[in-house]
Design a protein around this motif. Sequence first.
Motif, PDB file in Angstrom:
ATOM      1  N   ASP A 109       0.725  -1.155   0.069  1.00 16.18           N
ATOM      2  CA  ASP A 109       0.096   0.031   0.081  1.00 16.18           C
ATOM      3  C   ASP A 109       0.860   1.142  -0.028  1.00 16.18           C
ATOM      4  N   GLU A 110       0.495   2.437  -0.015  1.00 12.87           N
ATOM      5  CA  GLU A 110       1.075   3.708  -0.167  1.00 12.87           C
ATOM      6  C   GLU A 110       1.866   4.187   1.138  1.00 12.87           C
ATOM      7  N   ARG A 111       1.483   3.577   2.215  1.00 13.85           N
ATOM      8  CA  ARG A 111       2.151   4.106   3.320  1.00 13.85           C
ATOM      9  C   ARG A 111       3.616   3.458   3.282  1.00 13.85           C
ATOM     10  N   GLY A 112       4.515   4.358   3.906  1.00 18.73           N
ATOM     11  CA  GLY A 112       5.862   3.839   3.452  1.00 18.73           C
ATOM     12  C   GLY A 112       6.612   4.658   2.682  1.00 18.73           C
ATOM     13  N   SER A 113       7.767   4.375   2.696  1.00 19.40           N
ATOM     14  CA  SER A 113       8.701   5.214   1.506  1.00 19.40           C
ATOM     15  C   SER A 113       8.656   4.386   0.608  1.00 19.40           C
ATOM     16  N   ARG A 114       8.838   4.889  -0.673  1.00 17.34           N
ATOM     17  CA  ARG A 114       9.099   4.235  -1.992  1.00 17.34           C
ATOM     18  C   ARG A 114      10.346   3.006  -1.729  1.00 17.34           C
ATOM     19  N   GLU A 115      11.088   3.238  -1.111  1.00 17.12           N
ATOM     20  CA  GLU A 115      12.151   2.392  -0.986  1.00 17.12           C
ATOM     21  C   GLU A 115      11.555   1.089  -0.278  1.00 17.12           C
ATOM     22  N   TYR A 116      10.982   1.487   0.836  1.00 15.09           N
ATOM     23  CA  TYR A 116      10.633   0.243   1.811  1.00 15.09           C
ATOM     24  C   TYR A 116       9.530  -0.314   1.175  1.00 15.09           C
ATOM     25  N   ASN A 117       8.519   0.156   0.370  1.00 15.68           N
ATOM     26  CA  ASN A 117       7.474  -0.448  -0.277  1.00 15.68           C
ATOM     27  C   ASN A 117       8.101  -1.477  -1.270  1.00 15.68           C
ATOM     28  N   LEU A 118       9.330  -0.802  -2.080  1.00 15.05           N
ATOM     29  CA  LEU A 118       9.756  -1.710  -3.053  1.00 15.05           C
ATOM     30  C   LEU A 118      10.512  -3.322  -2.480  1.00 15.05           C
ATOM     31  N   ALA A 119      10.993  -2.819  -1.319  1.00 14.66           N
ATOM     32  CA  ALA A 119      11.758  -3.862  -0.667  1.00 14.66           C
ATOM     33  C   ALA A 119      10.369  -4.828   0.014  1.00 14.66           C
ATOM     34  N   LEU A 120       9.308  -4.410   0.455  1.00 12.36           N
ATOM     35  CA  LEU A 120       8.370  -5.015   1.070  1.00 12.36           C
ATOM     36  C   LEU A 120       7.599  -5.942   0.083  1.00 12.36           C
ATOM     37  N   GLY A 121       7.298  -5.404  -1.180  1.00  9.15           N
ATOM     38  CA  GLY A 121       6.910  -5.970  -2.235  1.00  9.15           C
ATOM     39  C   GLY A 121       7.753  -6.922  -2.969  1.00  9.15           C
ATOM     40  N   GLN A 122       9.141  -6.958  -2.860  1.00 10.08           N
ATOM     41  CA  GLN A 122       9.975  -7.930  -2.985  1.00 10.08           C
ATOM     42  C   GLN A 122       9.978  -8.917  -2.324  1.00 10.08           C
ATOM     43  N   LYS A 123      10.098  -9.049  -1.021  1.00  7.55           N
ATOM     44  CA  LYS A 123       9.800 -10.095   0.119  1.00  7.55           C
ATOM     45  C   LYS A 123       8.284 -10.810  -0.129  1.00  7.55           C
ATOM     46  N   ARG A 124       7.323 -10.029  -0.597  1.00  9.04           N
ATOM     47  CA  ARG A 124       6.040 -10.932  -0.411  1.00  9.04           C
ATOM     48  C   ARG A 124       6.205 -11.559  -1.885  1.00  9.04           C
ATOM     49  N   ALA A 125       6.576 -11.190  -2.838  1.00 10.34           N
ATOM     50  CA  ALA A 125       6.756 -11.976  -4.207  1.00 10.34           C
ATOM     51  C   ALA A 125       7.606 -13.103  -3.985  1.00 10.34           C
ATOM     52  N   GLU A 126       8.882 -12.961  -3.315  1.00  9.07           N
ATOM     53  CA  GLU A 126       9.812 -14.124  -2.746  1.00  9.07           C
ATOM     54  C   GLU A 126       8.970 -15.150  -2.220  1.00  9.07           C
ATOM     55  N   ALA A 127       8.215 -14.586  -1.127  1.00  2.01           N
ATOM     56  CA  ALA A 127       7.430 -15.607  -0.288  1.00  2.01           C
ATOM     57  C   ALA A 127       6.608 -16.681  -1.144  1.00  2.01           C
ATOM     58  N   VAL A 128       5.780 -15.753  -1.934  1.00  2.00           N
ATOM     59  CA  VAL A 128       4.878 -16.750  -2.977  1.00  2.00           C
ATOM     60  C   VAL A 128       5.872 -17.569  -4.034  1.00  2.00           C
ATOM     61  N   LYS A 129       6.930 -17.002  -4.322  1.00  4.32           N
ATOM     62  CA  LYS A 129       7.668 -17.847  -5.054  1.00  4.32           C
ATOM     63  C   LYS A 129       8.025 -19.043  -4.314  1.00  4.32           C
ATOM     64  N   ASN A 130       8.724 -18.846  -3.249  1.00  4.95           N
ATOM     65  CA  ASN A 130       9.120 -19.910  -2.364  1.00  4.95           C
ATOM     66  C   ASN A 130       8.075 -21.155  -2.051  1.00  4.95           C
ATOM     67  N   ALA A 131       6.908 -20.456  -1.758  1.00  3.85           N
ATOM     68  CA  ALA A 131       5.441 -21.453  -1.612  1.00  3.85           C
ATOM     69  C   ALA A 131       5.102 -22.313  -2.781  1.00  3.85           C
ATOM     70  N   LEU A 132       5.424 -21.634  -3.887  1.00  2.00           N
ATOM     71  CA  LEU A 132       5.148 -22.196  -5.219  1.00  2.00           C
ATOM     72  C   LEU A 132       6.027 -23.426  -5.487  1.00  2.00           C
ATOM     73  N   VAL A 133       7.211 -23.130  -5.007  1.00  2.39           N
ATOM     74  CA  VAL A 133       8.539 -24.113  -5.556  1.00  2.39           C
ATOM     75  C   VAL A 133       8.168 -25.183  -4.329  1.00  2.39           C
ATOM     76  N   THR A 134       7.880 -25.168  -3.172  1.00  2.00           N
ATOM     77  CA  THR A 134       7.563 -26.099  -2.160  1.00  2.00           C
ATOM     78  C   THR A 134       6.363 -26.791  -2.644  1.00  2.00           C
ATOM     79  N   PHE A 135       5.403 -26.561  -3.361  1.00  2.00           N
ATOM     80  CA  PHE A 135       4.521 -27.198  -3.944  1.00  2.00           C
ATOM     81  C   PHE A 135       4.452 -27.903  -5.172  1.00  2.00           C
ATOM     82  N   GLY A 136       5.692 -27.766  -5.715  1.00  2.00           N
ATOM     83  CA  GLY A 136       6.229 -28.362  -6.948  1.00  2.00           C
ATOM     84  C   GLY A 136       6.583 -27.642  -8.208  1.00  2.00           C
ATOM     85  N   ALA A 137       6.511 -26.386  -8.191  1.00  2.00           N
ATOM     86  CA  ALA A 137       6.977 -25.596  -9.168  1.00  2.00           C
ATOM     87  C   ALA A 137       8.430 -25.529  -9.301  1.00  2.00           C
ATOM     88  N   ARG A 138       9.142 -25.645 -10.542  1.00  2.00           N
ATOM     89  CA  ARG A 138      10.631 -25.369 -10.374  1.00  2.00           C
ATOM     90  C   ARG A 138      10.810 -23.821 -10.298  1.00  2.00           C
TER      91      ARG A 138
END
Length: 176
Positions: A109-138
């Motif tokens: 969301d828009e709260r937080g600095s641009r840099e903070y939100n970019l880092a948080l968005g990356q961590k969210r994307a990586e968390a979903v990626k890791n979960a997908l790989v755990t469930f069978g994706a390469r």
Amino acid sequence: MHMKKLLTPAVLCLGLILSACSSTGSVEEGAGKVEDRNAGAVKTVTPPSSRSQALAALRDPNSPLSKRSIYFDFDSYVVKPEFQSLVQTHGRFLAQNPDLKVLIQGNADERGSREYNLALGQKRAEAVKNALVTFGAREDQVEAVSLGEEKPVCTEKTEECYAQNRRADILYSGEF
């Protein structure tokens, strides 16, 4: 003896024909196995009609595969329990369709600095990626990127709106 020589090739041909026609196992219609001689592995090949049906499931509103957003709590990048089955469904789908790739777009969301939100968005994307790989994706099927606060789905300054923007979206090949 002459009769024996004539019967032997005929009997041999009949035996070959019968053995070629017999079946010792069941084969699922439309599926096949291909041996990759380089890797020594056997891969399942999805025929075009099955692949088309699988891709249609991504757009079918009654299919769990049509749901592609995972929402997060404020200032968090932990995949919530209520989204585990959704991520599992997509992970298994990717495992069954090894030629498909996905892009995970992490958002904040828009709260937080641009840099903070970019880092948080990356961590969210990586968390979903890791979960997908755990469930069978390469690993090579999934790319994780951050959009930070740049792609909101709601622009009101309410908690309900902020909650809609704290997400990771799954985009399949051809959608990015």
